[in-house]
Enzyme design. Structure first.
Site, PDB file in Angstrom:
ATOM      1  CG  ASN A  24       6.067 -24.167 -66.001  1.00 25.86           C
ATOM      2  OD1 ASN A  24       7.154 -24.690 -65.784  1.00 25.86           O
ATOM      3  ND2 ASN A  24       5.124 -24.060 -65.087  1.00 25.86           N
TER       4      ASN A  24
ATOM      5  CB  CYS B 216       8.431 -25.785 -60.826  1.00 30.88           C
ATOM      6  SG  CYS B 216       7.082 -26.158 -61.941  1.00 30.88           S
TER       7      CYS B 216
ATOM      8  CG  HIS C 189       9.478 -21.910 -62.054  1.00 27.27           C
ATOM      9  ND1 HIS C 189       9.863 -22.721 -63.087  1.00 27.27           N
ATOM     10  CD2 HIS C 189       8.176 -22.218 -61.801  1.00 27.27           C
ATOM     11  CE1 HIS C 189       8.839 -23.492 -63.443  1.00 27.27           C
ATOM     12  NE2 HIS C 189       7.804 -23.198 -62.684  1.00 27.27           N
TER      13      HIS C 189
END
Ligand code: ACO
Length: 318
Positions: free
Chosen positions: A273, A103, A243
């Site tokens: 996500n 990520c 994030h």
């Protein structure tokens, strides 16, 4: 973003879960899932986001001299997604490669480009975060299937004489904990001919609970490091663009930094996500909503598979 919306209600018919559980534990209400039938491969999504970014920047693709894509889900093991997108854009003057950093992929890519600009290696670069996690998710595993999704975002970075832009980047890794979150595909499994066909080549495993605690700690530490490096305090940050993995992780980070949630951008409820793509997607939305003011400081910060985590402080110059 891909067109197809998969709501929490839809997820109830796929795995043993509820809208209530997903909303309460993650903050996600719906996510986008791509389809190659709609031209929504990793390359397609990255190309569309890149074209939007180039248009907004008023720059033609031939001007680009560097392209870096943060992704863990390129369409092919090789060549890189960046080379495939380069072809679609006609960005023949750029050199292009991918960064695999979970990520944190977008932030790692941004750091590579920032340093290349600073040392004079390039003048005009494209940084993309793109994922098609739906292709590696185990759709029988409720603990990950409800969280992960698809999308892309892109930014154009240019060398400019005036102060501002990317003030600093801070990258961290801890490979000793790689097995808290991993996917297996490509060349990491025994060929079918040697083992029969019963083993699935695609799966993703995550120890969510262990990652959760580390994520809040690491995101907070690297954010503080970035603030200290630039002699800034929390109150100097106009907007945090973190994030988007879990709303509770974001709230934990905001609380540790003593930054109210009004100064934290979130869109996890809409998109889930999307790994490397969350930050450029969020930056784009924040920008279009007028939440990034000229001269203001923005903190971007991410954490993911690797483990990897990273932060950067920007002064918005547009
Ligand atoms: N629906 C209903 N129940 C569920 C679901 C679901 N979708 N998923 C798990 N559960 C159950 C579990 O089985 C468990 O049941 P049990 O107590 O009977 O064993 C219970 O819910 C609690 O499970 P936990 O894992 O403890 O739940 P938690 O509150 O930690 O939330 C979550 C799980 C959302 C995964 C959270 O831990 C998290 O967000 N972790 C971090 C994720 C992350 O940041 N990953 C890194 C980035 S991703 C990347 O790099 C691609």
């Amino acid at each position: 973003m891909p067109e197809r919306v998969l709501s929490n209600k839809d997820m109830e018919s796929i795995v043993d879960t509820t809208d209530e559980w997903i909303t309460r534990r993650s903050g996600i209400k719906e996510r986008r899932i791509s389809s190659t039938r709609r031209d929504e491969s990793t390359t397609d999504m990255a190309t569309k986001a890149s074209l939007d970014a180039l248009k907004m920047a008023g720059i033609s693709a031939e001007k680009l001299d560097m392209m870096v894509i943060g992704t863990v889900t390129p369409d092919r093991q090789f060549p890189s997604a960046a080379c495939m997108v380069q072809k679609e854009l006609g960005a023949g003057n750029a050199f292009a490669f991918d960064v695999s950093a979970g990520c944190a992929g977008f932030l790692y890519a941004l750091a590579m480009v920032n340093n290349a600009v600073k040392c004079g290696m390039c003048q005009t670069a494209l940084v993309v975060g793109v994922e098609r996690l739906s292709s590696v998710v185990n759709w029988h595993d409720r603990s990950t299937a409800v969280l992960l999704a698809d999308g892309a975002g892109a930014v154009v970075i240019q060398a400019k004489p005036e102060k501002g832009g990317i003030l600093s980047t801070h990258l961290k890794s801890d490979g000793t904990a790689w097995d808290l979150l991993y996917a297996s595909y490509g060349n990491s499994f025994t060929p079918d001919i040697l083992q029969g066909l019963d083993q699935k080549p695609f799966f993703l495993k995550m120890e969510g609970n262990k990652i959760f605690k580390r994520a809040i700690r690491c995101l907070s530490e690297v954010s503080r490091e970035a603030l200290e490096h630039n002699s800034l305090e929390s109150e100097d940050i106009a907007l945090v663009v973190p994030h988007q993995a879990n709303i509770r992780i974001i709230q934990g980070l905001a609380s540790n930094l003593e930054i109210p949630m009004e100064r934290v951008f979130t869109n996890i409820h809409k998109y889930g996500n999307t790994s490397s793509a969350t930050i450029p997607i969020a930056l784009n939305e924040a920008n279009r909503e007028g939440r990034l003011k000229k001269g203001s400081h923005v903190l971007i910060v991410s954490f993911g598979a690797g483990l990897t985590w990273a932060a950067a402080i920007l002064t918005w110059t547009m």
